[in-house]
Design an enzyme around this catalytic site. Structure first.
Site, short mmCIF file in Angstrom:
data_model
loop_
_atom_site.label_atom_id
_atom_site.label_comp_id
_atom_site.label_asym_id
_atom_site.label_seq_id
_atom_site.Cartn_x
_atom_site.Cartn_y
_atom_site.Cartn_z
N ASP A 45 17.24 82.68 4.09
CA ASP A 45 16.82 83.96 4.65
C ASP A 45 17.56 84.26 5.96
O ASP A 45 17.56 83.44 6.87
CB ASP A 45 15.31 83.91 4.89
CG ASP A 45 14.65 85.27 4.95
OD1 ASP A 45 15.26 86.19 5.52
OD2 ASP A 45 13.53 85.40 4.43
N THR A 84 13.83 91.52 3.49
CA THR A 84 13.65 90.29 2.72
C THR A 84 13.28 90.54 1.27
O THR A 84 13.87 89.94 0.36
CB THR A 84 12.56 89.42 3.39
OG1 THR A 84 13.01 89.04 4.69
CG2 THR A 84 12.27 88.17 2.58
N ASN A 105 10.20 95.87 2.29
CA ASN A 105 9.11 94.91 2.38
C ASN A 105 7.77 95.60 2.15
O ASN A 105 6.86 95.03 1.54
CB ASN A 105 9.10 94.22 3.75
CG ASN A 105 10.18 93.17 3.90
OD1 ASN A 105 10.81 92.76 2.92
ND2 ASN A 105 10.41 92.73 5.12
N LYS A 166 8.32 81.83 2.16
CA LYS A 166 7.64 83.13 2.12
C LYS A 166 7.21 83.46 0.70
O LYS A 166 7.95 83.17 -0.26
CB LYS A 166 8.57 84.23 2.62
CG LYS A 166 8.98 84.13 4.07
CD LYS A 166 9.90 85.29 4.44
CE LYS A 166 10.38 85.20 5.88
NZ LYS A 166 11.28 86.33 6.24
N HIS A 486 16.85 92.97 11.45
CA HIS A 486 17.85 93.43 10.48
C HIS A 486 17.28 94.69 9.85
O HIS A 486 16.42 95.34 10.41
CB HIS A 486 18.12 92.34 9.44
CG HIS A 486 16.85 91.74 8.92
ND1 HIS A 486 16.12 92.27 7.88
CD2 HIS A 486 16.14 90.65 9.34
CE1 HIS A 486 15.04 91.55 7.67
NE2 HIS A 486 15.02 90.55 8.54
#
Length: 553
Positions: A45, A84, A105, A166, A486
């Site tokens: 990640d 992510t 997300n 995660k 990001h």
């Protein structure tokens, strides 16, 4: 640390603890002519292409081994919303977020009956009593199959396992039909979907984790390549740049934001491979591994201090120990490593390092501030005019607006945003929908093409807001949580390494741009699994150097 955790799990009792010796790649052997028995798909990640190249000369462990395979240093998470969940949804599906449905997300569904309208990408919002912070994890939003799902459909004997730091990483790479999906759920350890019983292996992993948490971590020695980065940087109330990951006993947050987390996840993955006998039967199995600590480190400390430097060094070493374990098991495996997105360092350090133009975002671009300004401009009150998750990405207009009100709100919002000097572009939903799905080299795409790759007509907002390059989407605050992030459409966040390695393969490097959606069809070809090109966005990458073509079997 992997070696210590693995020893505690009784899968590597003969290995030395905390060994630091370089891990050399195996001696050259004959090129493989059979299908691998195990696919090991790893996502690190926030491991940007910049981070990969910055420390490449110092790799001695697992990353060194991977650089001796097929190296694509200019991989792209080609869409605009470099977060992510969308990034992980591309890696093993061969599809961009516009096809996976994982546009961010979180997004907003203003039609949902629950009071809270935000929807987390890896939740089932139909479950009673939930919201996007207190949710029931689910793969229900992923609209396409993963590689593991396709393998299982072709051969039900295939075992599909996914473990990560995660939940959204484990779920998006494992998919809805995976046999085992586990993620780090807090101090209690690794968890899965509601109602899934904890098997003995996971109970043992969690016991090892609890034992580790009960012990302090004195920190890590500073590798020589990190010495030049050892100076303090102030960001609000935070001072970063000199950390060594020292942690008090019982400090779960310190464990999570450190190399310890990734070492534990890798030990879990190795134990799952051994316990389940993955790669030891007639069919090919697959395990996906989400190493999440680099992202936590990047958000908490930035990408260019001692903290990130130590983290990358530890990823290299822990991967080396992990691959050594697989070698000793005699498994014929292929490894793919990439990232879900890149990252950008905090503006305060950039300003110290020759980039005085670096900025933090204007608080006037936060959704609440935009809505207030538009309400004042239009005179429309009593409604929450604009919904959004932050100062970039999708913005949604209140659905109770009349057509005339909606036109006024859109016109005022576009004028307000386009007048802000930190805004690069604002696209309407109609503009993005009218743009053809992009093709060609991802490094040449326009911003609206990147936005199109992130666009889903049911889930995307009414506007997409894109900030200018070198504008950090975290505003100035007296009290800072994350200092860096990001999510932008710029190459710092889009570019990631894509690496393939298998024992005996001849290595090569291809510097031209490829996409993460190319990973799934490339791996599928290695195992002879047909994939209908019309069902995906990626293309098969030929992983044979010179004569021959791994895409033709």
């Amino acid at each position: 640390m992997f070696r210590k955790f693995a020893a505690a799990l009784l899968i590597a009792t003969a290995m030395p603890v905390m060994a630091q010796a370089p891990v050399a790649a195996p001696a050259p052997v004959a090129a493989p002519t059979t299908r691998p028995k195990l696919i090991v798909a790893i996502s690190v990640d926030q491991f940007s292409a910049d981070l990969f190249s910055e420390y490449r000369q110092y790799y001695t462990g697992g990353l060194k081994r991977l650089t001796q395979g097929a190296v694509f240093p200019r991989g792209y998470q080609s869409h605009a919303a470099t977060e992510t969940c969308p990034g992980h949804s591309t890696i093993l599906t061969g599809s961009r977020p516009s096809r996976t449905g994982i546009i961010a997300n979180s997004w907003f569904d203003l039609s949902t009956p629950r009071a809270e309208k935000a929807v987390y990408c890896a939740e089932d919002e139909s479950r009673p009593g939930t919201d996007s912070d207190h949710y029931e994890a689910s793969p229900v939003h992923l609209r396409v199959p993963t590689l593991g799902g396709r393998m299982k459909l072709a051969n039900p004997a295939t075992r599909v396992v996914s473990v990560a730091g995660k939940d959204r990483a484990a779920i998006m790479m494992g998919g809805p039909t995976a046999d085992q999906v586990w993620w780090l759920g807090g101090p209690q350890g690794y968890v899965s979907y509601k109602g899934v019983a904890t098997p003995p292996l996971v109970a043992k992993v969690n016991a090892v984790l609890a034992d580790r948490l009960a012990q302090p971590n004195p920190g890590f020695e500073l590798p020589p390549q990190c010495v030049g980065k050892d100076f303090p940087v102030q960001a609000g109330n935070r001072t970063v740049g000199t950390g060594r990951f020292m942690r008090a006993a019982g400090d779960y947050k310190g464990f999570r934001i450190s190399p310890e987390q990734d070492a534990m996840t890798l030990a879990f993955a190795a134990a799952a491979i051994e316990t389940m006998g993955l790669g030891k039967q007639a069919q090919t199995d697959i395990i996906s591994i989400g190493l999440s600590a680099t992202d936590y480190v990047g958000h908490t400390y930035g990408t260019e201090g001692t903290e990130s430097c130590i983290q990358v060094d530890r990823v290299d070493q822990e991967l080396g120990a992990f691959f050594d374990r697989l070698d000793r098991d005699g498994i014929d495996y292929v490894v793919m490593l990439t990232a879900d997105h890149g990252g950008h360092d905090l503006p305060e350090r950039h300003r110290l390092n020759a980039m005085p133009m670096e900025q933090r975002v204007d608080k006037a671009l936060l959704p609440k501030a935009i809505a207030a300004a538009v309400a004042e401009k239009t005179g429309i009150t009593g409604k929450k005019l604009i919904w959004g998750d932050g100062p970039q990405g999708d913005l949604y207009f209140d659905k109770s607006l009349t057509p005339a009100q909606r036109t006024k709100v859109e016109t005022a919002t576009l004028a307000l945003l386009r007048a802000n000097p930190q805004v690069e572009a604002v696209f309407t939903k109609a503009q993005i929908a009218a743009t053809p799905s992009p093709s060609g080299p991802p490094e040449n795409w326009t911003l609206i093409q990147e936005a199109r790759a992130s666009f889903d007509p049911q889930r995307s907002g009414d506007l997409m807001l894109l900030l200018k390059a070198r504008v950090m989407s975290i505003p100035e605050n007296a009290v800072m949580g994350s200092v860096a992030t990001h999510g932008s459409p710029w190459d710092t966040d889009r570019r990631v390494p894509i690496l393939f390695w298998r024992k005996g393969m001849r290595g090569f490097e291809q510097p031209l741009g490829v996409e993460t959606v190319d990973i799934m069809p490339s791996l599928a070809a290695l195992i002879g699994l047909p994939v209908n090109k019309s069902e995906i966005d990626g293309r098969c990458l030929d992983l044979i150097a010179g004569d021959g073509d791994s895409c033709v079997r």
